[in-house]
Design a protein around this motif. Structure first.
Motif, PDB file in Angstrom:
ATOM      1  N   ALA A   1      16.727  47.486-113.623  1.00  0.00           N
ATOM      2  CA  ALA A   1      17.598  46.370-113.249  1.00  0.00           C
ATOM      3  C   ALA A   1      17.780  46.300-111.742  1.00  0.00           C
ATOM      4  CB  ALA A   1      18.958  46.503-113.940  1.00  0.00           C
ATOM      5  N   VAL A   2      17.972  47.447-111.109  1.00  0.00           N
ATOM      6  CA  VAL A   2      18.136  47.477-109.655  1.00  0.00           C
ATOM      7  C   VAL A   2      16.845  47.055-108.965  1.00  0.00           C
ATOM      8  CG1 VAL A   2      18.528  48.999-107.664  1.00  0.00           C
ATOM      9  CG2 VAL A   2      20.012  49.150-109.669  1.00  0.00           C
ATOM     10  N   GLU A   3      15.709  47.544-109.454  1.00  0.00           N
ATOM     11  CA  GLU A   3      14.430  47.147-108.860  1.00  0.00           C
ATOM     12  C   GLU A   3      14.197  45.650-108.998  1.00  0.00           C
ATOM     13  OE1 GLU A   3      11.656  49.769-110.791  1.00  0.00           O
ATOM     14  OE2 GLU A   3      11.928  51.322-109.263  1.00  0.00           O
ATOM     15  N   THR A   4      14.567  45.087-110.140  1.00  0.00           N
ATOM     16  CA  THR A   4      14.444  43.646-110.343  1.00  0.00           C
ATOM     17  C   THR A   4      15.335  42.888-109.366  1.00  0.00           C
ATOM     18  OG1 THR A   4      13.938  43.921-112.689  1.00  0.00           O
ATOM     19  CG2 THR A   4      14.795  41.777-112.019  1.00  0.00           C
ATOM     20  N   ALA A   5      16.561  43.351-109.222  1.00  0.00           N
ATOM     21  CA  ALA A   5      17.506  42.680-108.332  1.00  0.00           C
ATOM     22  C   ALA A   5      17.074  42.760-106.869  1.00  0.00           C
ATOM     23  CB  ALA A   5      18.900  43.278-108.494  1.00  0.00           C
ATOM     24  N   LEU A   6      16.443  43.855-106.498  1.00  0.00           N
ATOM     25  CA  LEU A   6      15.999  44.005-105.112  1.00  0.00           C
ATOM     26  C   LEU A   6      14.839  43.067-104.787  1.00  0.00           C
ATOM     27  CD1 LEU A   6      16.158  47.863-104.623  1.00  0.00           C
ATOM     28  CD2 LEU A   6      17.628  46.133-103.566  1.00  0.00           C
TER      29      LEU A   6
ATOM     30  N   ALA B   1      22.768  40.791-115.409  1.00  0.00           N
ATOM     31  CA  ALA B   1      21.922  40.045-116.340  1.00  0.00           C
ATOM     32  C   ALA B   1      20.819  40.933-116.903  1.00  0.00           C
ATOM     33  CB  ALA B   1      21.323  38.826-115.646  1.00  0.00           C
ATOM     34  N   ALA B   2      20.272  41.796-116.077  1.00  0.00           N
ATOM     35  CA  ALA B   2      19.184  42.677-116.511  1.00  0.00           C
ATOM     36  C   ALA B   2      19.649  43.685-117.561  1.00  0.00           C
ATOM     37  CB  ALA B   2      18.582  43.403-115.313  1.00  0.00           C
TER      38      ALA B   2
END
Length: 61
Positions: free
Chosen positions: A21-26, A47-48
């Motif tokens: 989720a953090v990697e997606t958000a970054l 959301a992730a």
């Protein structure tokens, strides 16, 4: 939350989901305080992991 963290397999899955989720958000950006303090970053992470964004959550009964 504690039940998930106390279960070894669930804790591993939760950690993996959180990292993804953090990697997606970054989205390729560096992980900095300025980035993680934004509402956009928070909304993408929530959301992730399946939590609705703050703006779409109800504010009361």
């Amino acid at each position: 939350m504690c039940n998930v963290l106390w279960d070894g397999s669930k804790a591993g899955d939760a950690l993996t989901s959180t990292i993804e989720a953090v990697e997606t958000a970054l989205a390729g950006s560096a992980l900095t305080r300025d980035v993680v303090k934004t509402q956009a970053f928070t909304d993408v992470v929530l959301a992730a992991v399946g939590v609705p964004a703050k703006s779409s959550r109800s504010s009361g009964p």
